[in-house]
Design a protein around this motif. Structure first.
Motif, PDB file in Angstrom:
ATOM      1  N   ILE A  83     -21.482  30.056  28.421  1.00 54.01           N
ATOM      2  CA  ILE A  83     -22.310  30.491  27.292  1.00 54.01           C
ATOM      3  C   ILE A  83     -23.035  31.799  27.607  1.00 54.01           C
ATOM      4  O   ILE A  83     -22.990  32.744  26.827  1.00 54.01           O
ATOM      5  CB  ILE A  83     -23.317  29.386  26.899  1.00 54.01           C
ATOM      6  N   CYS A  84     -23.695  31.848  28.772  1.00 54.06           N
ATOM      7  CA  CYS A  84     -24.520  33.025  29.072  1.00 54.06           C
ATOM      8  C   CYS A  84     -24.079  33.804  30.311  1.00 54.06           C
ATOM      9  O   CYS A  84     -24.601  34.881  30.576  1.00 54.06           O
ATOM     10  CB  CYS A  84     -25.982  32.613  29.218  1.00 54.06           C
ATOM     11  N   GLY A  85     -23.158  33.261  31.092  1.00 56.54           N
ATOM     12  CA  GLY A  85     -22.666  33.960  32.270  1.00 56.54           C
ATOM     13  C   GLY A  85     -23.485  33.757  33.536  1.00 56.54           C
ATOM     14  O   GLY A  85     -23.139  34.291  34.588  1.00 56.54           O
ATOM     15  N   GLU A  86     -24.575  32.995  33.452  1.00 55.34           N
ATOM     16  CA  GLU A  86     -25.401  32.719  34.634  1.00 55.34           C
ATOM     17  C   GLU A  86     -24.618  31.886  35.649  1.00 55.34           C
ATOM     18  O   GLU A  86     -23.810  31.038  35.277  1.00 55.34           O
ATOM     19  CB  GLU A  86     -26.651  31.915  34.237  1.00 55.34           C
ATOM     20  N   VAL A 114     -17.358  20.727  33.106  1.00 55.71           N
ATOM     21  CA  VAL A 114     -16.551  20.595  31.890  1.00 55.71           C
ATOM     22  C   VAL A 114     -17.224  21.473  30.837  1.00 55.71           C
ATOM     23  O   VAL A 114     -18.222  21.095  30.244  1.00 55.71           O
ATOM     24  CB  VAL A 114     -16.468  19.124  31.416  1.00 55.71           C
ATOM     25  N   GLN A 115     -16.652  22.666  30.646  1.00 57.11           N
ATOM     26  CA  GLN A 115     -17.253  23.633  29.732  1.00 57.11           C
ATOM     27  C   GLN A 115     -16.357  23.960  28.547  1.00 57.11           C
ATOM     28  O   GLN A 115     -16.715  24.788  27.718  1.00 57.11           O
ATOM     29  CB  GLN A 115     -17.574  24.935  30.476  1.00 57.11           C
ATOM     30  N   GLU A 116     -15.199  23.357  28.500  1.00 60.27           N
ATOM     31  CA  GLU A 116     -14.258  23.691  27.433  1.00 60.27           C
ATOM     32  C   GLU A 116     -13.699  22.428  26.794  1.00 60.27           C
ATOM     33  O   GLU A 116     -13.658  21.372  27.412  1.00 60.27           O
ATOM     34  CB  GLU A 116     -13.103  24.521  28.003  1.00 60.27           C
ATOM     35  N   THR A 117     -13.274  22.593  25.563  1.00 59.37           N
ATOM     36  CA  THR A 117     -12.556  21.525  24.887  1.00 59.37           C
ATOM     37  C   THR A 117     -11.104  21.949  24.798  1.00 59.37           C
ATOM     38  O   THR A 117     -10.824  23.153  24.810  1.00 59.37           O
ATOM     39  CB  THR A 117     -13.113  21.282  23.465  1.00 59.37           C
ATOM     40  N   ILE A 130     -11.875  17.292  32.919  1.00 59.25           N
ATOM     41  CA  ILE A 130     -11.243  18.475  32.347  1.00 59.25           C
ATOM     42  C   ILE A 130      -9.833  18.125  31.875  1.00 59.25           C
ATOM     43  O   ILE A 130      -9.209  17.197  32.378  1.00 59.25           O
ATOM     44  CB  ILE A 130     -11.199  19.654  33.347  1.00 59.25           C
ATOM     45  N   ALA A 131      -9.374  18.879  30.896  1.00 60.72           N
ATOM     46  CA  ALA A 131      -8.004  18.701  30.415  1.00 60.72           C
ATOM     47  C   ALA A 131      -7.051  19.110  31.530  1.00 60.72           C
ATOM     48  O   ALA A 131      -7.367  19.965  32.352  1.00 60.72           O
ATOM     49  CB  ALA A 131      -7.773  19.550  29.171  1.00 60.72           C
ATOM     50  N   LEU A 132      -5.917  18.497  31.551  1.00 60.78           N
ATOM     51  CA  LEU A 132      -4.927  18.784  32.587  1.00 60.78           C
ATOM     52  C   LEU A 132      -4.275  20.137  32.298  1.00 60.78           C
ATOM     53  O   LEU A 132      -3.506  20.270  31.350  1.00 60.78           O
ATOM     54  CB  LEU A 132      -3.877  17.674  32.608  1.00 60.78           C
ATOM     55  N   PRO A 133      -4.608  21.169  33.082  1.00 62.57           N
ATOM     56  CA  PRO A 133      -4.052  22.499  32.811  1.00 62.57           C
ATOM     57  C   PRO A 133      -2.579  22.597  33.205  1.00 62.57           C
ATOM     58  O   PRO A 133      -2.174  22.079  34.243  1.00 62.57           O
ATOM     59  CB  PRO A 133      -4.902  23.431  33.666  1.00 62.57           C
ATOM     60  N   ASP A 134      -1.802  23.258  32.369  1.00 64.06           N
ATOM     61  CA  ASP A 134      -0.374  23.445  32.652  1.00 64.06           C
ATOM     62  C   ASP A 134      -0.152  24.246  33.927  1.00 64.06           C
ATOM     63  O   ASP A 134       0.851  24.072  34.602  1.00 64.06           O
ATOM     64  CB  ASP A 134       0.313  24.174  31.485  1.00 64.06           C
ATOM     65  N   THR A 135      -1.084  25.123  34.233  1.00 59.62           N
ATOM     66  CA  THR A 135      -0.919  26.027  35.373  1.00 59.62           C
ATOM     67  C   THR A 135      -1.354  25.420  36.706  1.00 59.62           C
ATOM     68  O   THR A 135      -1.210  26.056  37.739  1.00 59.62           O
ATOM     69  CB  THR A 135      -1.739  27.312  35.145  1.00 59.62           C
TER      70      THR A 135
END
Length: 156
Positions: A83-86, A114-117, A130-135
């Motif tokens: 949100i703010c980069g801190e 967990v900062q993303e949906t 966290i969602a399972l990232p493809d990468t």
């Protein structure tokens, strides 16, 4: 009642440390090939293992931590608030916040914020993951389809 809470806290801490030990052993030789996100996760787990009292043999623990850290070549991990980069320094396995008060839960498997949906949830205790990232590398993908660290519930 306080005694029961102390026992629960001790059990939770031991389970968390066992999870961290398992995670670090599993990434072992691949640690140097991880991207920054997973390196941060590994560094957080090293920090947890070094904190407080531990049931893990100290020499074995320190050897594991040094082995992983030497492969990471990543000395000052820092998560940043989306949100703010801190910078958000690790202080709790369950949640942390930035200096501006933005709070985020920690993933019940990787301990990353967990900062993303979308994200996943434990069906039992409702902890976030966290969602399972493809990468993600295969060693990470295998660990992220497992159970919740906090209660052994199924994460979906």
């Amino acid at each position: 009642m306080e005694d029961i809470q102390k026992i629960c806290d001790t059990i939770e801490e031991r389970i968390l440390k066992l999870h961290c030990t398992d995670w670090l052993y599993r990434i072992g030789d691949e640690a140097g090939e991880l991207d920054d996100m997973w390196k941060i996760s590994a560094c957080i787990m090293c920090q947890i293992l070094r904190s407080g009292k531990t049931e893990v043999d100290c020499k074995k623990r320190d050897t594991l931590i040094e082995n992983v850290k030497s492969k990471l070549q990543f000395h000052k991990p820092a998560e940043k608030c989306n949100i703010c980069g801190e910078v958000i320094n690790f202080s709790s396995a369950k949640q942390d916040s930035c200096g501006n008060g933005h709070k985020f839960a920690r993933c019940c498997q990787s301990l990353l914020l967990v900062q993303e949906t979308p994200y996943r949830k434990c069906q039992n205790c409702r902890a976030l993951a966290i969602a399972l990232p493809d990468t993600a590398p295969e060693c990470i993908k295998k660990m992220l389809v497992s159970t919740c660290t906090f209660c052994a519930g199924v994460v979906v």
